[in-house]
Design a protein around this motif. Structure first.
Motif, PDB file in Angstrom:
ATOM      1  N   GLU A  98       3.578   6.333  -7.054  1.00  0.00           N
ATOM      2  CA  GLU A  98       2.903   7.349  -7.764  1.00  0.00           C
ATOM      3  C   GLU A  98       3.800   8.730  -7.588  1.00  0.00           C
ATOM      4  O   GLU A  98       3.884   9.326  -8.467  1.00  0.00           O
ATOM      5  N   GLN A  99       4.450   8.906  -6.485  1.00  0.00           N
ATOM      6  CA  GLN A  99       5.111  10.163  -6.366  1.00  0.00           C
ATOM      7  C   GLN A  99       6.336  10.144  -7.389  1.00  0.00           C
ATOM      8  O   GLN A  99       6.629  11.206  -7.867  1.00  0.00           O
TER       9      GLN A  99
ATOM     10  N   ARG B   6       0.860  -1.184   0.048  1.00  0.00           N
ATOM     11  CA  ARG B   6      -0.058  -0.101   0.138  1.00  0.00           C
ATOM     12  C   ARG B   6       0.923   1.415  -0.034  1.00  0.00           C
ATOM     13  O   ARG B   6       0.290   2.265  -0.834  1.00  0.00           O
ATOM     14  N   ARG B   7       2.010   1.229   0.710  1.00  0.00           N
ATOM     15  CA  ARG B   7       2.628   2.583   1.076  1.00  0.00           C
ATOM     16  C   ARG B   7       3.752   2.418  -0.188  1.00  0.00           C
ATOM     17  O   ARG B   7       3.934   3.705  -0.723  1.00  0.00           O
TER      18      ARG B   7
ATOM     19  N   LYS C 273       1.783   4.119  -3.173  1.00  0.00           N
ATOM     20  CA  LYS C 273       2.128   5.660  -3.038  1.00  0.00           C
ATOM     21  C   LYS C 273       3.368   6.324  -3.318  1.00  0.00           C
ATOM     22  O   LYS C 273       3.387   7.318  -4.122  1.00  0.00           O
TER      23      LYS C 273
END
Length: 291
Positions: free
Chosen positions: A65-66, A58-59, A62
């Motif tokens: 995406e960054q 999950r992390r 993220k």
């Protein structure tokens, strides 16, 4: 709880804000390295909690995406820089003939205190089409080893990074002794500048998470971390180096345009006025393609 080297953990006392890799354990104290950011920390064993596979992914999604967003920003800027180069290269043609030029980007020496981050950075340099020599060195070794590496590689850009951290227990943010590795970045930069004083012939980025930005800049770095003592992302130094590498030596670099491509932003990175290092030539020939 059994903790082994390489395990992924978070700290309960920090509300599980950062994922770390376990590096070593001595008695009940565990040395930790940030999984996605350049932070080093110590924590008691009973403060740690292992990260589940689902939480890690999950992390990671993220973070991915960054990174993808930063890459898109850089590619946009690269296209603008390329259009400017093509317009300048073609300005001598009076018949509408397409510009036929070649470019010589600078060599980069990237010295990293984390072998996994180094591998990730090298892959990104290659994706961006840049020539880089990567070297893993413990931060404490950088002051003594950086000059022999520069003599060997002969780079135009040097990146010195790894892990760092500010400790409130050791002193104020103004004191260099309050930081885990900042003094080694400072010493390494100072040693480089004693032999290569020209800021526009050898460009230096130095620092990691929470590093003493002001001391590193005063030592002679063109760019450094971390003005607001925040954590910086593992690949942020690559985008700084790439912007310098793809900006013409005829142009000054807009520091804000460099920083906006990074994940950390202006709290994490800063610098001084610097010229680009890219050179173009005319005409482009097939022989150059073969070599």
């Amino acid at each position: 709880m059994m903790i082994s080297s390489g395990d992924l953990v978070t700290r309960k006392s920090y509300q599980h804000d950062i994922i770390f890799r376990v590096k070593t354990q001595a008695a009940s104290i565990v040395k930790l390295m940030g999984e996605h950011i350049r932070l080093e920390a110590d924590a008691p064993l009973d403060d740690l909690e292992k990260v589940t596979g689902a939480e890690f992914h999950r992390r990671k999604n993220k973070v991915d995406e960054q990174e993808a967003y930063s890459y898109r920003l850089f590619r946009q800027d690269y296209r603008l820089l390329k259009e400017k180069r093509e317009a300048e290269a073609g300005s001598g043609y009076t018949t509408g003939k397409e510009a036929n030029y070649f470019q010589i980007p600078p060599r980069i020496l990237h010295i990293d205190g984390d072998p996994l981050f180094l591998k990730k950075c090298i892959a990104l340099y290659e994706q961006l089409g840049l020539q880089v020599h990567g070297q893993y060195l413990n931060e404490k070794e950088m002051p003594d080893q950086v000059l022999p590496l520069i003599e060997k590689v002969r780079p135009e850009i040097v990146v010195l990074t790894g892990h760092d951290a500010y400790s409130k227990a050791k002193g104020t943010t103004r004191e260099l002794e309050s930081y885990r590795h900042s003094r080694y970045f400072v010493e390494a930069v100072r040693n480089i500048r004693q032999h290569y004083p020209n800021f526009d012939q050898l460009v230096i980025f130095a620092g990691a998470c929470q590093s003493h930005f002001e001391s590193i800049i005063r030592a002679g770095a063109n760019f450094a971390s971390s003005p607001a003592r925040v954590n910086i992302h593992a690949i942020d130094p690559v985008y700084v180096a790439a912007r310098v590498a793809y900006t013409s030596f005829m142009d000054h670099i807009n520091i804000w345009e460099v920083i906006r491509n990074t994940i950390s932003g202006e709290d994490g990175l800063g610098g001084v006025e610097t010229k680009g290092l890219l050179r173009i030539g005319i005409p482009y020939t097939k022989d150059q393609e073969e070599t």
